[in-house]
Design an enzyme around this catalytic site. Structure first.
Site, PDB file in Angstrom:
ATOM      1  N   LYS A 133       0.865  -1.098  -0.023  1.00  0.00           N
ATOM      2  CA  LYS A 133      -0.015  -0.078   0.097  1.00  0.00           C
ATOM      3  C   LYS A 133       0.921   1.251   0.093  1.00  0.00           C
ATOM      4  O   LYS A 133       1.718   1.230   0.520  1.00  0.00           O
ATOM      5  CB  LYS A 133      -0.838   0.012   1.327  1.00  0.00           C
ATOM      6  CG  LYS A 133      -1.896   1.265   1.203  1.00  0.00           C
ATOM      7  CD  LYS A 133      -2.768   0.986   2.440  1.00  0.00           C
ATOM      8  CE  LYS A 133      -3.951   2.254   2.558  1.00  0.00           C
ATOM      9  NZ  LYS A 133      -4.919   2.046   3.758  1.00  0.00           N
ATOM     10  N   SER A 186      -9.497   1.966   2.700  1.00  0.00           N
ATOM     11  CA  SER A 186      -8.582   2.886   1.946  1.00  0.00           C
ATOM     12  C   SER A 186      -7.729   2.080   1.011  1.00  0.00           C
ATOM     13  O   SER A 186      -7.140   2.607  -0.063  1.00  0.00           O
ATOM     14  CB  SER A 186      -7.951   4.021   2.674  1.00  0.00           C
ATOM     15  OG  SER A 186      -7.271   3.430   3.663  1.00  0.00           O
ATOM     16  N   SER A 205      -9.931  -0.473   6.780  1.00  0.00           N
ATOM     17  CA  SER A 205      -9.168  -0.145   5.377  1.00  0.00           C
ATOM     18  C   SER A 205      -8.710  -1.400   4.737  1.00  0.00           C
ATOM     19  O   SER A 205      -8.331  -1.379   3.638  1.00  0.00           O
ATOM     20  CB  SER A 205      -8.422   0.791   5.346  1.00  0.00           C
ATOM     21  OG  SER A 205      -8.974   2.250   5.223  1.00  0.00           O
TER      22      SER A 205
HETATM   23  N1  GLN Z   1     -12.912   4.597   6.115  1.00  0.00           N
HETATM   24  C1  GLN Z   1     -12.271   4.959   7.503  1.00  0.00           C
HETATM   25  C2  GLN Z   1     -11.715   6.421   7.457  1.00  0.00           C
HETATM   26  O1  GLN Z   1     -11.691   6.949   6.600  1.00  0.00           O
HETATM   27  C3  GLN Z   1     -11.162   3.945   7.717  1.00  0.00           C
HETATM   28  C4  GLN Z   1      -9.842   4.329   6.755  1.00  0.00           C
HETATM   29  C5  GLN Z   1      -8.719   3.286   7.168  1.00  0.00           C
HETATM   30  O2  GLN Z   1      -8.807   2.352   7.807  1.00  0.00           O
HETATM   31  N2  GLN Z   1      -7.475   3.868   6.969  1.00  0.00           N
HETATM   32  O3  GLN Z   1     -11.137   6.889   8.585  1.00  0.00           O
END
Ligand code: GLN
Length: 440
Positions: free
Chosen positions: A41, A116, A141
């Site tokens: 990632k 994400s 995410s």
């Molecule tokens: N959708 C969540 C956020 O925007 C989780 C994102 C993540 O786990 N990096 O915070």
């Protein structure tokens, strides 16, 4: 691994998977990941490879070191293939909050791959060569994109894996985890990357386990809890049915199933977003255009300079989080928001602790719906994006391990079953998910 980089380039053109790709295969071979391409990632540092965490503010940053998890993969003979697309710093649920490429869902390119870690999940689904993905979760995410793309996503216990070399989102929540096409794939990569690290004092001192030992195909006597609140309003009926189908599958293999309650589920979303944004706003303070990433001509006062760099480097969602996160920490608001959110977090942890006195794993839908279409997403307000995380934030607040496992389809799109266990209980998740994978 002849041809893998070329093939990855073609898939990237079709699906928007990479922010950076390896130029040549420098894998050494001769380990547990010999012949395997590992994608990383974008928010995890790879030496010499542009690492932007999906943000313009890190443009041009080539780390002079590998993150510990990347180093461990190299030592096991993996090819480090490239940096996968994501929401900027992990701020999002659909991988659309970025000025760079947006990954497309492999089952329908008009739909989101989730976020994400969207690029990681998309590649895990479409790769036709041996591939495993390093991903990261703060509030869901790994689980969300795994669910939307129909692959396996394993988020370990908070502190199971080193975060040395991770671009922080929210330090009390961030975890590096894994994705694969199968449970065995995920178990293998977790075995490689977990364990103590002299560069990260927050990692558990527990000795690394070989998680592949849990691939036993047996759930006899496993106690499965089904939290009522995770099947409430807003959860698509087709999704609930698919998840119940998998739970019945575990029961027919000898697991016992009981319904229970996690009463603070409803307030976990607010608690999560307050804590995550408060921490994110302090983490983003270091991006000032002086040390790494985006630089502009040095003109005016330092304040002018920082403001210009940050105005240009951060996109809308990052700015929103800086403002909201700073607000909740300000004198006068700290008690009403940040400290209250921490108290709610304790209640959420207690809910899980109580549940795990009675059951070994909890089973629920990963996401309330299947992957939405991009035209639906562009019509949503930020709060509607946040609400999509309603089922994934509580286990992330508690720091417990979770696995999202594909358990059927609705409207042709994959549905994810979410299994959660107590701290350090990854083995139980692997055991249950593997049994479903093998015997359905
Ligand atoms: N959708 C969540 C956020 O925007 C989780 C994102 C993540 O786990 N990096 O915070």
């Amino acid at each position: 691994m002849t041809g893998v980089i070329e093939r990855a380039r073609t898939l990237d053109e079709e699906y928007g998977i990479f922010n950076a790709l390896a130029e040549s295969d420098d894998s050494t071979g001769g380990g547990r990941l010999e012949g395997v391409a590992v994608s990383v990632k974008d928010n995890i540092c790879v030496m010499g490879m542009e690492t932007r965490a999906g943000s313009r503010v890190l443009e041009g940053y080539r780390p002079p070191f590998d993150a510990t998890v990347v180093k461990k993969c190299r030592e096991e003979g993996a090819l480090i293939l490239g940096k996968t697309t994501q929401d900027e710093f992990g701020f999002g649920t659909f991988s659309v909050n970025t000025p760079f490429k947006v990954p497309l869902n492999p089952h329908d390119r008009e739909r989101s791959a989730g976020g994400s870690s969207g690029g990681a999940a998309c590649l895990t689904s479409v790769a036709d060569f041996p591939h495993l993905a390093l991903a990261e979760s703060t509030g869901g995410s790994i689980s969300c994109p795994a669910s939307f793309c129909g692959v396996v996503g394993l988020t370990p216990t908070y502190g199971r894996t080193s975060r040395w070399g991770l671009v922080d989102y929210a330090n009390s929540l961030d975890k590096i985890g894994v994705m694969g096409k199968t449970v065995a794939d995920a178990a293998l990569l977790l075995s490689v990357i977990s364990g103590p690290d002299e560069y990260d004092s927050t990692v558990s001192q527990a000795q690394p386990e070989d998680f592949t030992e849990y691939l036993q195909n047996d759930v006899e006597g496993l106690r499965v809890g089904v939290p009522r609140e995770y099947f409430g309003e807003g959860v698509d009926t087709g999704v609930s049915e698919a998840v119940w189908g998998a739970i019945k599958g575990l029961e027919s293999q000898g697991a016992t199933v009981k319904e229970l309650s996690l009463p603070h589920t409803g307030v976990s979303l607010a608690s999560y977003y307050i804590i995550a944004m408060a921490e994110a706003s302090t983490n983003l303070a270091k991006f000032s255009g002086l040390r790494y990433g985006l630089h502009l001509p040095l003109e005016g006062s330092f304040d002018d300079y920082f403001s210009r760099v940050r105005a240009r480097g951060f996109s809308e969602e990052a700015k929103r989080r800086v403002i909201l996160g700073t607000f909740t920490r300000m004198a006068g608001y700290r008690d009403a928001y940040y400290l209250k959110a921490l108290r709610v977090r304790t209640r959420v942890i207690e809910d899980f602790k109580r549940a795990f006195e009675e059951v070994d794993v909890l089973a629920a839908p990963t996401m309330p719906v299947v992957a939405p279409r991009f035209d639906e997403i562009s019509g949503m307000e930020p709060i509607q994006h946040y609400m999509m995380d309603v089922l994934t934030v509580a286990p992330n607040l508690a720091g417990i391990p979770m696995i999202s496992f594909p358990c059927g389809r609705v409207h042709g799109m994959p549905v994810g079953l979410h299994l959660m266990a107590d701290h350090m209980g990854e083995g139980k998740l692997i055991r249950a998910a593997h049994a479903l994978e093998v015997r359905g």
